[in-house]
Motif scaffolding. Structure first.
Motif, short mmCIF file in Angstrom:
data_model
loop_
_atom_site.label_atom_id
_atom_site.label_comp_id
_atom_site.label_asym_id
_atom_site.label_seq_id
_atom_site.Cartn_x
_atom_site.Cartn_y
_atom_site.Cartn_z
N PHE A 37 36.62 50.06 -34.81
CA PHE A 37 37.36 48.81 -35.01
C PHE A 37 38.76 48.87 -34.41
CE2 PHE A 37 34.70 47.65 -38.97
CZ PHE A 37 33.96 46.71 -38.27
N ALA A 38 39.38 50.06 -34.43
CA ALA A 38 40.74 50.21 -33.95
C ALA A 38 40.82 50.38 -32.43
CB ALA A 38 41.40 51.41 -34.62
N GLY A 39 39.69 50.65 -31.81
CA GLY A 39 39.69 51.00 -30.39
C GLY A 39 39.27 49.87 -29.47
N PRO A 40 39.29 50.12 -28.17
CA PRO A 40 38.99 49.08 -27.18
C PRO A 40 37.56 48.58 -27.19
CG PRO A 40 39.23 51.24 -26.13
CD PRO A 40 39.67 51.40 -27.54
N ASN A 41 36.63 49.37 -27.72
CA ASN A 41 35.24 48.93 -27.74
C ASN A 41 35.00 47.79 -28.73
OD1 ASN A 41 34.33 50.71 -25.78
ND2 ASN A 41 33.91 52.33 -27.26
N ALA A 42 36.00 47.53 -29.62
CA ALA A 42 35.88 46.45 -30.60
C ALA A 42 36.77 45.25 -30.24
CB ALA A 42 36.23 46.96 -31.99
N ASP A 43 37.17 45.15 -28.98
CA ASP A 43 38.04 44.05 -28.56
C ASP A 43 37.44 42.68 -28.90
OD1 ASP A 43 39.93 45.76 -27.58
OD2 ASP A 43 39.52 45.39 -25.45
N TYR A 44 36.12 42.58 -28.88
CA TYR A 44 35.45 41.28 -29.06
C TYR A 44 34.73 41.20 -30.41
CZ TYR A 44 33.32 36.97 -27.21
OH TYR A 44 32.97 35.66 -26.98
N VAL A 45 35.17 42.02 -31.36
CA VAL A 45 34.57 42.03 -32.69
C VAL A 45 35.61 41.60 -33.71
CG1 VAL A 45 33.44 43.46 -34.45
CG2 VAL A 45 33.05 43.94 -32.01
N THR A 46 35.32 40.55 -34.47
CA THR A 46 36.24 40.14 -35.53
C THR A 46 35.48 39.42 -36.63
OG1 THR A 46 38.44 39.22 -35.95
CG2 THR A 46 36.94 37.86 -34.64
#
Length: 260
Positions: free
Chosen positions: A238-247
């Motif tokens: 969640f804190a990293g770039p792979n979760a840029d499009y997750v909210t």
């Protein structure tokens, strides 16, 4: 915006919070380790562990049920570590009691620590992100009890359902600022919280100490108890770039207990 990344983790002196703080430090974050004043010795040990990894870390004394304490912790993280990118609203308590026996004081206490603190954390982090011009990350502690209510865990389940709802609302409201809001939902983690739950269940149902925990662990499809590191991996995502499009998501990390 500074190049170093900074995260504040509440309840980071032990258990899941410690695991999250160390994982994020390994990811390249400098860490503000927030915990209650009486946990300072444990928290400073975590600070030392992080510094040994080559990252900066500070201890911040905070009672997360108090809005002013959370605001002060966020300010300390930003000023002393040189930025602010992630808040992990991890601190929480459990309670094992039949719904008919929960007192007004107990209900107020568990909501103050498990729910109010998440709202205060979201507010403080969002304000700091806006001030710094950062598209930050807000990550909060939910639970399998945010997806399914568990008997004898009525107040706890209610508090975690609330975290799930708050996460969904905050994600929608803060999305225009580029701020993501998510939560992690652990199952049975081998920490002091589950030792307490096992002890209280034993008092209620008369099963020997350890049996309630064993029966619950036996229900996990992956066949083992959860570790703080298992939880920390999801927070890292969640804190990293792979979760840029997750909210707005509550991600189960329970070894295969619930399916959502």
């Amino acid at each position: 915006m500074t190049e170093n990344k900074v995260a504040l983790v509440t309840g980071a002196g032990q258990g899941i919070g410690r695991g999250i703080a160390l994982k994020l430090a390994g990811d390249g974050f400098d860490i503000a380790v927030a915990d209650l004043p009486f946990q300072e010795e444990k928290a400073r040990a975590v600070v030392a562990e992080i510094e040994a990894m080559g990252r900066k870390a500070i201890f911040v004394a905070a009672d997360v049920s108090k809005k002013a304490d959370i605001e002060a912790a966020v300010d300390a993280a930003a000023s002393q570590l040189g930025g602010f990118d992630v808040i992990v609203n991890n601190a929480g308590i459990a309670q094992v009691k039949p719904i008919t026996e929960i007192t007004e004081e107990e209900l107020n206490t568990i909501f103050a620590i498990n729910v109010n603190s998440v709202v205060f954390g979201i507010q403080a982090a969002a304000a700091k992100f806006t001030e710094l011009g950062v598209k930050g990350r807000i990550i909060s502690a939910a639970s399998i009890a945010s997806i399914k209510g568990f008997p004898i865990l009525g107040a706890y389940s209610a508090s975690k359902f609330a975290v799930r709802g708050i996460t969904q609302v905050a994600a929608q409201e803060l999305a225009p600022q580029g701020i993501t809001v998510n939560a992690y939902a652990p199952g049975i983690v081998g920490t002091g919280m589950w030792d307490l739950i096992d002890e209280k269940l034993s008092e209620i149902n008369g099963k020997p100490r350890g049996q309630n925990l064993k029966e619950n662990v036996d229900s996990i499809m992956l066949g083992r108890i959860e570790t703080p590191e298992d939880v920390a991996g999801v927070v890292s995502f969640f804190a990293g770039p792979n979760a840029d499009y997750v909210t707005g998501q509550v991600l189960l990390v329970d070894g295969g207990m619930l399916y959502n």
